[in-house]
Design an enzyme around this catalytic site. Structure first.
Site, mmCIF file in Angstrom:
data_model
loop_
_atom_site.group_PDB
_atom_site.id
_atom_site.type_symbol
_atom_site.label_atom_id
_atom_site.label_comp_id
_atom_site.label_asym_id
_atom_site.label_seq_id
_atom_site.Cartn_x
_atom_site.Cartn_y
_atom_site.Cartn_z
ATOM 1 N N THR B 49 0.810 -1.453 -0.022
ATOM 2 C CA THR B 49 -0.300 -0.073 -0.062
ATOM 3 C C THR B 49 1.321 1.259 -0.015
ATOM 4 O O THR B 49 2.477 1.409 0.061
ATOM 5 C CB THR B 49 -0.911 0.354 1.307
ATOM 6 O OG1 THR B 49 -0.447 0.406 2.525
ATOM 7 C CG2 THR B 49 -1.227 -1.311 1.618
ATOM 8 N N CYS B 50 0.262 2.790 -0.022
ATOM 9 C CA CYS B 50 1.410 3.347 0.270
ATOM 10 C C CYS B 50 1.643 3.763 1.317
ATOM 11 O O CYS B 50 3.424 4.848 1.379
ATOM 12 C CB CYS B 50 0.814 4.667 -0.028
ATOM 13 S SG CYS B 50 -0.935 5.027 0.727
ATOM 14 N N HIS B 99 1.896 -8.343 14.488
ATOM 15 C CA HIS B 99 2.085 -7.289 13.830
ATOM 16 C C HIS B 99 0.929 -7.119 13.110
ATOM 17 O O HIS B 99 0.272 -6.345 12.163
ATOM 18 C CB HIS B 99 3.848 -7.512 13.333
ATOM 19 C CG HIS B 99 4.185 -6.327 12.278
ATOM 20 N ND1 HIS B 99 4.045 -4.940 12.529
ATOM 21 C CD2 HIS B 99 3.650 -6.415 10.591
ATOM 22 C CE1 HIS B 99 4.189 -4.351 11.445
ATOM 23 N NE2 HIS B 99 3.824 -4.794 10.330
ATOM 24 N N SER B 109 -2.473 2.032 11.521
ATOM 25 C CA SER B 109 -1.632 3.037 10.290
ATOM 26 C C SER B 109 -1.158 4.241 10.684
ATOM 27 O O SER B 109 -1.221 4.436 11.855
ATOM 28 C CB SER B 109 -3.107 3.297 10.042
ATOM 29 O OG SER B 109 -3.829 1.345 10.044
ATOM 30 N N GLU B 114 -7.960 4.051 10.541
ATOM 31 C CA GLU B 114 -8.594 4.436 9.602
ATOM 32 C C GLU B 114 -8.928 3.043 8.296
ATOM 33 O O GLU B 114 -8.723 2.421 8.716
ATOM 34 C CB GLU B 114 -7.193 5.594 8.743
ATOM 35 C CG GLU B 114 -6.147 4.245 8.497
ATOM 36 C CD GLU B 114 -6.141 3.193 6.866
ATOM 37 O OE1 GLU B 114 -7.299 3.916 6.454
ATOM 38 O OE2 GLU B 114 -5.387 2.306 7.156
ATOM 39 N N GLN B 116 -9.356 1.915 5.389
ATOM 40 C CA GLN B 116 -8.826 1.313 4.298
ATOM 41 C C GLN B 116 -8.142 0.208 4.349
ATOM 42 O O GLN B 116 -8.559 -1.062 3.780
ATOM 43 C CB GLN B 116 -8.472 2.375 3.223
ATOM 44 C CG GLN B 116 -9.359 3.458 2.507
ATOM 45 C CD GLN B 116 -9.053 4.539 3.608
ATOM 46 O OE1 GLN B 116 -8.602 4.365 4.707
ATOM 47 N NE2 GLN B 116 -10.448 5.410 2.936
ATOM 48 N N GLN B 120 -7.734 -3.519 2.334
ATOM 49 C CA GLN B 120 -5.792 -3.700 0.796
ATOM 50 C C GLN B 120 -5.487 -5.409 1.964
ATOM 51 O O GLN B 120 -4.938 -5.983 0.875
ATOM 52 C CB GLN B 120 -5.526 -2.368 1.819
ATOM 53 C CG GLN B 120 -5.663 -1.278 0.799
ATOM 54 C CD GLN B 120 -4.848 0.204 1.792
ATOM 55 O OE1 GLN B 120 -4.279 0.053 2.674
ATOM 56 N NE2 GLN B 120 -4.357 1.056 0.549
ATOM 57 N N ALA B 190 -16.712 31.441 -0.210
ATOM 58 C CA ALA B 190 -16.482 30.197 -1.374
ATOM 59 C C ALA B 190 -14.941 29.724 -0.991
ATOM 60 O O ALA B 190 -14.179 29.177 -2.014
ATOM 61 C CB ALA B 190 -17.565 30.384 -2.412
ATOM 62 N N GLY B 191 -15.053 29.952 -0.088
ATOM 63 C CA GLY B 191 -12.964 28.916 0.091
ATOM 64 C C GLY B 191 -12.998 27.655 -0.071
ATOM 65 O O GLY B 191 -13.880 26.606 -0.222
#
Lengths: 261, 420
Positions: B49-50, B99, B109, B114, B116, B120, B190-191
């Site tokens: 993964t990234c 692990h 993570s 998180e 995702q 994965q 409108a940021g």
């Protein structure tokens, strides 16, 4: 025999209260299930006890402080169970079941001998007490909701979040349940109030029996009347409604204890 | 039989290294085939993964297996060992199990909790499985890891609290209002950040969106994107009473929403609560607004504060999650123990030896007049007989426990001879 049933119910409510608090703290699903099932079991036993008592005395449980405290506690749990099944308000049980428990404890300290009701007014007395206590029970739950509201509102305003912040439901949900309880409780209580007044008229010849307990009863009626109508009329909702529900219930308790003594 | 892992993650290696070591989908198939060809490795799974690249494997020999994976990684990516050694970590057995369980439950993570990572890991496992790169051991390992992750998700609120500004705004809105689908949100300015918050609110049910901006064209443009209405900047105060959530992010150097405005709006809407989010710096909304009953004002620092306390809440939940993971790890290790042939073989030999000794002593006590030499001969003969008898089953037991259904052989032997 009934005393034993009431003591069993008492322990069920105690277990349930403790488990609800533990659930509030630890969020284990099992705790919630145990809490819910023990309050339901307690309620069944409690109901059986009341029915046996009524069969034995030949009248509803409305004639002595002992009896109607038992009934009050029962009615709180009844209304709670209905709210829990219907609306599933997270953690409401932690704020409500302990009230039912404490009232039951209190009732068991009161003398339990039977006081015979005047047969002439038996029916209207039954109506008066049943409706009054159903109304009081709804107010007791609204009181619990009021406390929840204030706790949650304080955290949102101060922006300091304790663990409770994550557990309690949204302000809108709490306000809504407060409203529903008062919308149910006030008319029911009012009819009870009127039948009570008529009983007094019959018994003592005056519309209100001017006992010490009548004043807080009037105050109670005015508070909830204000809360009931004020929501739509003047926007009496949210925090103010929560505060009113708390004050109203303090008035209920004052009325109640003056009545019991 | 060992379970090992070698890898890098966001804690041990910078992105420059991680991207060099990553396996994309096309590589995985090839890589898994090559991995299993190494002498010390049998099963393997590649998780890429990234934030992490990890290779899980079953190894006949712990250290050699780890060496195999390391040299595979370097060989595959054309890197020198010295370039990557300092970033690689490796674990064996108990540590590997712990692990993987932590990784899968999102406890390892970058943003704890998180969601995702579970997907994965599942993906990595099912790829390996479909290529028959996994066997009994890794199959069981990953299945158990998913179970543990699900338990963590169900029994803790590790993933519940927002850790970004725009999500925090939605989360707070949900604590004030129950339903968002009957609420109206207005963007004043409108940021980019207010747009993001608005998008989250819309995806959480908000249907009425109003956009007001000093440059009206920009308001129109953003309103179109959000399927809302554009409002001229000078008119936005009139809309306040119809708005439940206000997000302010203009470049104005002063307060553009004052206490009186809010009081008037609240009065007109019969005290229906309002939620103000001020993400402008300098601030656009008078802080005194928060003192008004039923008005809730959060500025950028308040939102940061919310995120901080959410993170602390997640940490607390992570501790709870760790104890769940530990329990699951223990269960898995226990299961692994049952796979080990050695204790069963020892128990079998002991059982047989006891029978032999008992029977021999019974015979000797009845049979007086035996010389020591004769006794020794009987002793030797019975020992040899039993050894020969046990030799074949023990060899095949050892062999079978390395296979896919090995634990069944062990169970049968234990049951037949009443071992344990």
């Amino acid at each position: 025999m009934q005393e034993k049933l009431f003591i069993i119910a008492l322990f069920c409510y105690l277990i349930s209260s403790v488990k609800y608090f533990l659930y509030l703290a630890f969020r284990r699903k099992l705790l919630f299930i145990v809490a819910n099932s023990s309050v339901a079991a307690g309620f069944v036993v409690h109901t059986a006890g009341l029915v046996m008592r009524s069969i034995q005395t030949g009248q509803g449980p409305y004639t002595s402080g002992y009896e109607y405290t038992l009934f009050f506690s029962w009615a709180i749990i009844l209304v709670y169970l209905i709210v829990e099944i219907r609306y599933r308000i997270q953690d409401f049980g932690s704020f409500v079941v302990p009230m039912g428990f404490l009232l039951l404890v209190y009732s068991l300290t009161l003398p339990s001998e039977t006081v015979a009701a005047n047969p002439a007014i038996k029916l209207s007395l039954t109506l008066h007490r049943t409706l009054s206590f159903l109304g009081y029970s709804a107010f007791a739950l609204a009181f619990g909701a009021g406390i929840m509201y204030l706790l949650q509102e304080r955290q949102l305003k101060s922006k300091k979040f304790g663990p409770l912040f994550y557990r309690l439901p949204s302000l809108e949900v709490i306000d809504d349940i407060n409203h529903k309880l008062v919308a149910f409780g006030f008319p029911v209580f009012s009819i009870g109030f009127i039948t009570g007044s008529m009983l007094a008229l019959k018994g003592k010849g005056s519309f209100f029996s001017w006992q010490l307990s009548t004043l807080p009863l009037m105050v109670t009626w005015i508070i909830y009347g204000g809360l009931f109508t004020g929501r739509i009329a003047v926007g009496l909702r949210r925090k103010k409604a929560a505060v009113w529900a708390i004050i109203g219930f303090l008035s209920v308790m004052a009325t109640y204890f003056l009545h019991v003594y | 039989m060992n379970i090992i892992v070698v890898g890098v993650n966001h804690k041990t290696a910078p992105v420059e290294i991680r991207e060099k070591l990553a396996f994309n989908e096309k590589h995985v198939e090839d890589s898994l085939r090559k991995l299993v060809e190494y002498t010390h490795l049998s099963e393997s799974v590649i998780l890429s993964t990234c934030n992490r690249v990890e290779i899980y494997a079953r190894a006949h020999h712990k250290e050699m297996g780890i060496e195999n994976i390391k040299s595979f990684i370097c060989g595959f990516h054309g890197l020198e060992r010295t370039q990557v050694d300092e970033y690689l970590y490796s674990y064996a057995n108990e540590e590997t199990v712990e692990h993987l369980f932590k990784v899968t439950a999102s406890l390892d993570s970058m943003v704890v909790g998180e969601p995702q990572i579970l997907g994965q890991v599942k993906e990595a496992y099912s790829t390996a499985r479909s290529l028959r790169a996994t066997g009994m051991l890794l199959n069981q390992l990953f299945e158990r890891a998913f179970t543990a992750a699900k338990k963590v998700r169900a029994e803790t609120s590790i993933a519940e609290n927002a850790v970004s500004i725009s999500y925090a705004a939605v989360e707070l809105a949900k604590k004030i209002f129950d339903r968002l689908d009957d609420k109206a949100v207005m963007l004043v300015g409108a940021g980019e950040m207010s747009e993001l918050a608005a998008r989250h609110l819309v995806s959480n049910g908000v249907k009425v969106v109003m956009v007001s901006n000093r440059t009206f064209d920009r308001a129109v443009e953003l309103a179109r994107e959000l399927k809302g209405n554009a409002i001229r900047f000078e008119n936005f105060p009139d809309e306040l009473e119809r708005t439940d959530i206000v997000i302010c992010s203009t470049a104005a150097p002063h307060f553009i929403i004052k206490k009186e405005d809010v009081e008037a709006a609240l009065h007109r809407r019969k005290n229906q609560p309002m939620f103000f989010i001020d993400i402008a710096v300098p601030r656009n909304i008078d802080p005194a607004v928060n003192d008004i009953e039923n008005a809730y004002l959060y500025d950028i620092d308040d939102l940061e504060g919310v995120i901080e306390s959410n993170k602390r809440e997640r940490e607390k939940e992570a501790q709870k999650a760790m104890s769940i993971v530990k329990k699951e790890v223990d269960q898995f290790l226990h299961w692994m123990d049952t796979l080990d042939a050695v204790p069963t073989i020892v128990a079998l030999r002991e059982r047989v030896e006891k029978i032999r000794i008992d029977e021999m002593e019974k015979t000797f006590s009845k049979w007086s007049g035996l010389t020591d030499k004769e006794r020794l001969a009987i002793d030797n003969m019975s020992a040899a007989m039993f050894n020969k008898f046990l030799h074949t089953p023990i060899v095949s037991l050892k062999k079978q426990t390395e296979s896919k259904d090995g634990h069944w052989y062990l169970k049968v032997v234990k049951d037949l001879f009443n071992l344990d």
